[in-house]
Design a protein around this motif. Sequence first.
Motif, PDB file in Angstrom:
ATOM      1  N   THR A  86      81.231  40.391   4.708  1.00 54.14           N
ATOM      2  CA  THR A  86      81.161  41.706   5.368  1.00 54.14           C
ATOM      3  C   THR A  86      79.982  41.770   6.336  1.00 54.14           C
ATOM      4  O   THR A  86      79.193  42.717   6.343  1.00 54.14           O
ATOM      5  N   ALA A  87      79.866  40.724   7.166  1.00 52.35           N
ATOM      6  CA  ALA A  87      78.766  40.646   8.130  1.00 52.35           C
ATOM      7  C   ALA A  87      79.177  41.102   9.520  1.00 52.35           C
ATOM      8  O   ALA A  87      78.324  41.258  10.392  1.00 52.35           O
ATOM      9  N   VAL A  88      80.479  41.303   9.764  1.00 54.76           N
ATOM     10  CA  VAL A  88      80.935  41.730  11.074  1.00 54.76           C
ATOM     11  C   VAL A  88      80.502  43.168  11.322  1.00 54.76           C
ATOM     12  O   VAL A  88      80.684  44.041  10.466  1.00 54.76           O
ATOM     13  N   ARG A  89      79.938  43.416  12.487  1.00 52.18           N
ATOM     14  CA  ARG A  89      79.460  44.743  12.847  1.00 52.18           C
ATOM     15  C   ARG A  89      80.246  45.262  14.051  1.00 52.18           C
ATOM     16  O   ARG A  89      81.049  44.559  14.652  1.00 52.18           O
ATOM     17  N   SER A  90      79.980  46.507  14.381  1.00 52.69           N
ATOM     18  CA  SER A  90      80.677  47.136  15.501  1.00 52.69           C
ATOM     19  C   SER A  90      80.424  46.379  16.797  1.00 52.69           C
ATOM     20  O   SER A  90      81.307  46.281  17.651  1.00 52.69           O
ATOM     21  N   THR A  91      79.219  45.829  16.959  1.00 56.08           N
ATOM     22  CA  THR A  91      78.909  45.089  18.182  1.00 56.08           C
ATOM     23  C   THR A  91      79.797  43.854  18.324  1.00 56.08           C
ATOM     24  O   THR A  91      80.156  43.474  19.444  1.00 56.08           O
ATOM     25  N   ASN A  92      80.153  43.222  17.198  1.00 49.53           N
ATOM     26  CA  ASN A  92      81.037  42.064  17.259  1.00 49.53           C
ATOM     27  C   ASN A  92      82.425  42.458  17.757  1.00 49.53           C
ATOM     28  O   ASN A  92      83.022  41.765  18.580  1.00 49.53           O
ATOM     29  N   LEU A  93      82.932  43.584  17.264  1.00 48.62           N
ATOM     30  CA  LEU A  93      84.257  44.031  17.706  1.00 48.62           C
ATOM     31  C   LEU A  93      84.226  44.509  19.149  1.00 48.62           C
ATOM     32  O   LEU A  93      85.194  44.317  19.894  1.00 48.62           O
ATOM     33  N   ILE A  94      83.122  45.127  19.569  1.00 52.04           N
ATOM     34  CA  ILE A  94      83.011  45.545  20.965  1.00 52.04           C
ATOM     35  C   ILE A  94      83.038  44.327  21.883  1.00 52.04           C
ATOM     36  O   ILE A  94      83.730  44.313  22.914  1.00 52.04           O
ATOM     37  N   GLY A 128      93.913  46.702  13.473  1.00 50.15           N
ATOM     38  CA  GLY A 128      94.419  47.304  12.249  1.00 50.15           C
ATOM     39  C   GLY A 128      95.465  48.345  12.567  1.00 50.15           C
ATOM     40  O   GLY A 128      96.521  48.049  13.128  1.00 50.15           O
ATOM     41  N   SER A 129      95.187  49.593  12.259  1.00 50.16           N
ATOM     42  CA  SER A 129      96.117  50.688  12.520  1.00 50.16           C
ATOM     43  C   SER A 129      95.632  51.591  13.642  1.00 50.16           C
ATOM     44  O   SER A 129      96.117  52.710  13.787  1.00 50.16           O
ATOM     45  N   THR A 130      94.675  51.109  14.456  1.00 52.85           N
ATOM     46  CA  THR A 130      94.061  51.937  15.489  1.00 52.85           C
ATOM     47  C   THR A 130      94.303  51.349  16.862  1.00 52.85           C
ATOM     48  O   THR A 130      94.048  50.166  17.090  1.00 52.85           O
ATOM     49  N   ARG A 131      94.783  52.180  17.765  1.00 51.93           N
ATOM     50  CA  ARG A 131      94.973  51.770  19.156  1.00 51.93           C
ATOM     51  C   ARG A 131      93.626  51.824  19.877  1.00 51.93           C
ATOM     52  O   ARG A 131      92.880  52.793  19.760  1.00 51.93           O
ATOM     53  N   VAL A 132      93.315  50.773  20.604  1.00 53.73           N
ATOM     54  CA  VAL A 132      92.044  50.686  21.316  1.00 53.73           C
ATOM     55  C   VAL A 132      92.284  51.033  22.779  1.00 53.73           C
ATOM     56  O   VAL A 132      93.110  50.400  23.448  1.00 53.73           O
ATOM     57  N   VAL A 133      91.562  52.027  23.274  1.00 52.05           N
ATOM     58  CA  VAL A 133      91.660  52.437  24.670  1.00 52.05           C
ATOM     59  C   VAL A 133      90.262  52.430  25.271  1.00 52.05           C
ATOM     60  O   VAL A 133      89.293  51.989  24.639  1.00 52.05           O
ATOM     61  N   ALA A 134      90.150  52.945  26.496  1.00 56.66           N
ATOM     62  CA  ALA A 134      88.875  52.854  27.213  1.00 56.66           C
ATOM     63  C   ALA A 134      87.766  53.602  26.489  1.00 56.66           C
ATOM     64  O   ALA A 134      86.615  53.162  26.476  1.00 56.66           O
ATOM     65  N   GLU A 135      88.086  54.757  25.877  1.00 58.32           N
ATOM     66  CA  GLU A 135      87.037  55.559  25.255  1.00 58.32           C
ATOM     67  C   GLU A 135      86.930  55.359  23.747  1.00 58.32           C
ATOM     68  O   GLU A 135      86.291  56.164  23.045  1.00 58.32           O
ATOM     69  N   THR A 136      87.527  54.311  23.211  1.00 53.00           N
ATOM     70  CA  THR A 136      87.454  54.054  21.776  1.00 53.00           C
ATOM     71  C   THR A 136      86.004  53.818  21.349  1.00 53.00           C
ATOM     72  O   THR A 136      85.268  53.077  22.002  1.00 53.00           O
ATOM     73  N   ALA A 137      85.618  54.447  20.243  1.00 51.85           N
ATOM     74  CA  ALA A 137      84.253  54.323  19.723  1.00 51.85           C
ATOM     75  C   ALA A 137      84.252  53.412  18.498  1.00 51.85           C
ATOM     76  O   ALA A 137      85.160  53.467  17.657  1.00 51.85           O
ATOM     77  N   PHE A 138      83.220  52.575  18.403  1.00 53.79           N
ATOM     78  CA  PHE A 138      83.030  51.677  17.260  1.00 53.79           C
ATOM     79  C   PHE A 138      81.722  52.044  16.579  1.00 53.79           C
ATOM     80  O   PHE A 138      80.679  52.100  17.230  1.00 53.79           O
ATOM     81  N   THR A 139      81.789  52.252  15.264  1.00 44.00           N
ATOM     82  CA  THR A 139      80.608  52.678  14.507  1.00 44.00           C
ATOM     83  C   THR A 139      80.531  51.890  13.216  1.00 44.00           C
ATOM     84  O   THR A 139      81.562  51.653  12.556  1.00 44.00           O
ATOM     85  N   ASP A 140      79.324  51.497  12.841  1.00 48.57           N
ATOM     86  CA  ASP A 140      79.134  50.750  11.595  1.00 48.57           C
ATOM     87  C   ASP A 140      79.171  51.692  10.407  1.00 48.57           C
ATOM     88  O   ASP A 140      78.708  52.837  10.469  1.00 48.57           O
ATOM     89  N   THR A 141      79.733  51.209   9.320  1.00 42.92           N
ATOM     90  CA  THR A 141      79.703  51.901   8.045  1.00 42.92           C
ATOM     91  C   THR A 141      79.622  50.849   6.947  1.00 42.92           C
ATOM     92  O   THR A 141      79.729  49.649   7.215  1.00 42.92           O
ATOM     93  N   THR A 142      79.426  51.260   5.719  1.00 40.16           N
ATOM     94  CA  THR A 142      79.218  50.311   4.626  1.00 40.16           C
ATOM     95  C   THR A 142      80.458  49.449   4.405  1.00 40.16           C
ATOM     96  O   THR A 142      81.521  49.959   4.048  1.00 40.16           O
ATOM     97  N   GLY A 143      80.317  48.148   4.648  1.00 42.34           N
ATOM     98  CA  GLY A 143      81.391  47.206   4.378  1.00 42.34           C
ATOM     99  C   GLY A 143      82.581  47.318   5.305  1.00 42.34           C
ATOM    100  O   GLY A 143      83.634  46.733   5.025  1.00 42.34           O
ATOM    101  N   ALA A 144      82.471  48.048   6.411  1.00 45.42           N
ATOM    102  CA  ALA A 144      83.604  48.224   7.307  1.00 45.42           C
ATOM    103  C   ALA A 144      83.096  48.671   8.670  1.00 45.42           C
ATOM    104  O   ALA A 144      81.894  48.806   8.898  1.00 45.42           O
TER     105      ALA A 144
END
Length: 255
Positions: free
Chosen positions: A133-141, A158-174
Amino acid sequence: MSEPAAPRRSPWRRLWRAGRPRATRAQVLAGILCAALGFGFVVQVRQTSTSGLSDLRETDLVRILDDTTERGDRLQEELDNLQATRRQLTEGSDSAQAAAQAAEQRAQEYGLLAGTLPAHGPGIVATITDPDTAVRSTNLIQFVQELRDAGAEAIQIGSTRVVAETAFTDTTGAVLVDGATERAPYVVSVIGDPDTLSTALDIPGGVRETLRSAGADLEVRNAAGADGVQVDALHAVSAPQYARPASPEPSASTG
């Protein structure tokens, strides 16, 4: 017989010779050092500006060149389509029908880009395994940006569509993607040219190596033909709260 008298030097010439600067050994040495330092600085700048490519292997350079060529071809194709549409609208015998068809096509294209319409086509399915569980939001960005640079037209994590304004935020283990909790293994469905997308993820120093250094792993599967990739998650577009269409400014009268 007396010897001829030596010619007299004018006072101005004697004054100029007395005031003329004389190069000392220290000054000559300082000049040589300055020239050497300048030469070294120029060489260092040139090496720095080219080291990013000179350190790559020939196969990596070929991949980067192919990627750049693919982007140029896509832009040229888009330009040709826009010019053809313009000719239909301005020169066609039935401009109203052509305008309606162009508007419908644009609505579908914008719907795919905005994530309000499902998409299907060739592409890749990438799976990121993250046992620690080392992947962070910066890795996905970084992952998404690399895909967009490679010409991705639709992305789903996953189950989320990624568009221009999609936000990525870190949380515990996800990672929260637009508020939705996405956990490893992260399955990323991407529509675009499969070869270009998969090549972009393998560029040295890129996504794969960054994930590997974090303890994660990346598996990429190309999907083309009738099967292709299905991107069916939709992005909910909210109505603007403050923005309103601007009234066109009146054209300046001439006369």
